[in-house]
Scaffold this motif. Structure first.
Motif, mmCIF file in Angstrom:
data_model
loop_
_atom_site.group_PDB
_atom_site.id
_atom_site.type_symbol
_atom_site.label_atom_id
_atom_site.label_comp_id
_atom_site.label_asym_id
_atom_site.label_seq_id
_atom_site.Cartn_x
_atom_site.Cartn_y
_atom_site.Cartn_z
ATOM 1 N N CYS A 213 0.851 -1.188 0.000
ATOM 2 C CA CYS A 213 0.000 0.000 0.000
ATOM 3 C C CYS A 213 0.885 1.235 0.000
ATOM 4 N N PHE A 214 0.280 2.368 -0.247
ATOM 5 C CA PHE A 214 0.932 3.672 -0.171
ATOM 6 C C PHE A 214 -0.148 4.630 -0.645
ATOM 7 N N THR A 215 -0.201 5.830 -0.125
ATOM 8 C CA THR A 215 -1.359 6.677 -0.486
ATOM 9 C C THR A 215 -1.493 6.878 -1.983
ATOM 10 N N SER A 216 -0.359 6.923 -2.692
ATOM 11 C CA SER A 216 -0.387 7.297 -4.103
ATOM 12 C C SER A 216 -0.560 6.117 -5.059
ATOM 13 N N ILE A 217 -0.712 4.879 -4.542
ATOM 14 C CA ILE A 217 -0.835 3.729 -5.447
ATOM 15 C C ILE A 217 -2.048 2.877 -5.068
ATOM 16 N N LYS B 275 13.544 7.883 2.275
ATOM 17 C CA LYS B 275 13.819 7.259 3.570
ATOM 18 C C LYS B 275 13.123 5.892 3.599
ATOM 19 N N ILE B 276 13.749 4.927 4.246
ATOM 20 C CA ILE B 276 13.141 3.602 4.388
ATOM 21 C C ILE B 276 13.298 3.162 5.838
ATOM 22 N N GLY C 15 6.838 -18.814 15.245
ATOM 23 C CA GLY C 15 7.844 -19.341 14.323
ATOM 24 C C GLY C 15 7.797 -18.702 12.941
ATOM 25 N N ARG C 16 6.853 -17.771 12.735
ATOM 26 C CA ARG C 16 6.811 -17.085 11.438
ATOM 27 C C ARG C 16 7.698 -15.852 11.479
ATOM 28 N N LEU C 17 8.200 -15.512 10.306
ATOM 29 C CA LEU C 17 8.991 -14.299 10.161
ATOM 30 C C LEU C 17 8.048 -13.224 9.624
ATOM 31 N N GLU C 18 8.218 -12.000 10.093
ATOM 32 C CA GLU C 18 7.341 -10.903 9.687
ATOM 33 C C GLU C 18 8.196 -9.731 9.236
ATOM 34 N N GLN C 19 7.823 -9.118 8.114
ATOM 35 C CA GLN C 19 8.555 -7.942 7.630
ATOM 36 C C GLN C 19 7.569 -6.802 7.356
ATOM 37 N N THR C 20 7.882 -5.619 7.883
ATOM 38 C CA THR C 20 7.083 -4.418 7.622
ATOM 39 C C THR C 20 8.029 -3.347 7.095
ATOM 40 N N VAL C 21 7.706 -2.772 5.938
ATOM 41 C CA VAL C 21 8.562 -1.749 5.330
ATOM 42 C C VAL C 21 7.760 -0.457 5.174
ATOM 43 N N PRO D 147 5.095 11.578 3.142
ATOM 44 C CA PRO D 147 5.846 11.332 4.374
ATOM 45 C C PRO D 147 5.983 9.832 4.639
ATOM 46 N N LEU D 148 6.783 9.484 5.630
ATOM 47 C CA LEU D 148 7.028 8.078 5.955
ATOM 48 C C LEU D 148 5.712 7.370 6.254
ATOM 49 N N MET D 149 5.425 6.330 5.493
ATOM 50 C CA MET D 149 4.233 5.510 5.772
ATOM 51 C C MET D 149 4.464 4.108 5.238
ATOM 52 N N GLN D 150 3.607 3.193 5.690
ATOM 53 C CA GLN D 150 3.802 1.787 5.362
ATOM 54 C C GLN D 150 3.644 1.521 3.863
ATOM 55 N N HIS D 151 4.544 0.703 3.302
ATOM 56 C CA HIS D 151 4.441 0.240 1.911
ATOM 57 C C HIS D 151 4.182 -1.267 1.860
ATOM 58 N N LEU D 152 4.740 -2.021 2.814
ATOM 59 C CA LEU D 152 4.668 -3.482 2.718
ATOM 60 C C LEU D 152 4.457 -4.123 4.083
ATOM 61 N N HIS D 153 3.657 -5.187 4.094
ATOM 62 C CA HIS D 153 3.570 -6.036 5.285
ATOM 63 C C HIS D 153 3.374 -7.479 4.835
ATOM 64 N N ILE D 154 4.178 -8.387 5.397
ATOM 65 C CA ILE D 154 4.129 -9.786 4.934
ATOM 66 C C ILE D 154 4.645 -10.706 6.027
ATOM 67 N N THR D 155 4.140 -11.923 6.059
ATOM 68 C CA THR D 155 4.692 -12.938 6.967
ATOM 69 C C THR D 155 5.113 -14.152 6.136
ATOM 70 N N TYR D 156 6.094 -14.845 6.659
ATOM 71 C CA TYR D 156 6.703 -15.977 5.946
ATOM 72 C C TYR D 156 6.754 -17.189 6.871
ATOM 73 N N ARG D 157 6.716 -18.385 6.233
ATOM 74 C CA ARG D 157 7.024 -19.598 6.995
ATOM 75 C C ARG D 157 8.318 -20.176 6.426
ATOM 76 N N ARG D 158 9.000 -20.938 7.255
ATOM 77 C CA ARG D 158 10.256 -21.546 6.836
ATOM 78 C C ARG D 158 10.014 -22.548 5.720
ATOM 79 N N SER D 159 10.807 -22.479 4.628
ATOM 80 C CA SER D 159 10.681 -23.488 3.581
ATOM 81 C C SER D 159 11.886 -24.418 3.565
ATOM 82 N N SER D 160 12.978 -24.078 4.255
ATOM 83 C CA SER D 160 14.080 -25.024 4.499
ATOM 84 C C SER D 160 15.037 -24.440 5.521
#
Ligand code: HEM
Length: 162
Positions: free
Chosen positions: A27-31, A124-125, A135-141, A149-162
């Protein structure tokens, strides 16, 4: 298999391969909001450095989209972590921040881009990568651009594949 350099023990929870468990949200306000899938790999060759690749794909067509690769280093004797990142969009960056338990809180320290990079330019990032208790990995960018101004672009969670 090469033994992990002891300097990287505080980051051993990242090592290996990860795959988004459900599509990430962009997400992002302009997209227009979008969904994506992503695979991550963190590896090492015995140096005090982690090598990584992040590959994102369209959630439905699986077409390759955003890609990042780089290196992770830790300040000796401290919990300060640096990500050295190249993105396929023509952006390169250094992000730094602190490791607290299994959570990395990173801010861009330097950004540079190819002369013909698409506008608006990122200014800025900030990024949080954490291992959740399940046990899940989470990334927020989040990012700031020329226009926004600074605002969220990405949010995702991952599970281990190996
Ligand atoms: C749009 C930066 C990661 C997908 C954008 C825009 C910027 C940007 C500056 C344009 C915003 C605007 O027009 O106002 C970044 C940065 C990233 C990143 C710095 C990593 C740190 C990703 C990832 C995906 C993605 C992982 C996953 C597919 C998109 C899409 C758009 C977009 C679909 C809207 C369409 C377009 O402009 O291409 N991003 N992005 N981005 N980003 Fe990202």
């Amino acid at each position: 298999t090469v033994e992990l350099n002891p300097a990287l023990l505080p980051l051993d929870w990242l090592l290996g391969s990860w795959e988004s468990d459900e599509p990430g949200e962009g997400c992002f306000t302009s997209i227009k909001p979008f969904r994506y899938i992503e695979t991550l790999n963190f590896s090492h060759v015995g140096q005090p450095v982690i090598n990584f690749t992040f590959n994102a794909f369209h959630a439905e067509t699986k077409k390759p989209l955003h890609r990042e690769c780089g290196f992770i280093r830790m300040q000796p004797g401290a919990l300060r972590v640096a990500f050295i990142i190249a993105q396929n969009s023509g952006l390169v960056e250094i992000e730094e921040g602190e490791l607290t338990a299994q959570r990395l809180n990173l801010q861009s320290q330097a950004l540079a881009r190819v002369s013909f990079a698409r506008e608006p330019h990122v200014q800025k990032i900030s990024r949080v990568i954490q291992l959740r208790p399940d046990g899940r990995l989470e990334q927020t960018v989040s990012m700031a651009t020329d226009n926004q101004p600074l605002m969220q672009h990405l949010h995702i969670t991952y599970r281990r594949s190996s």
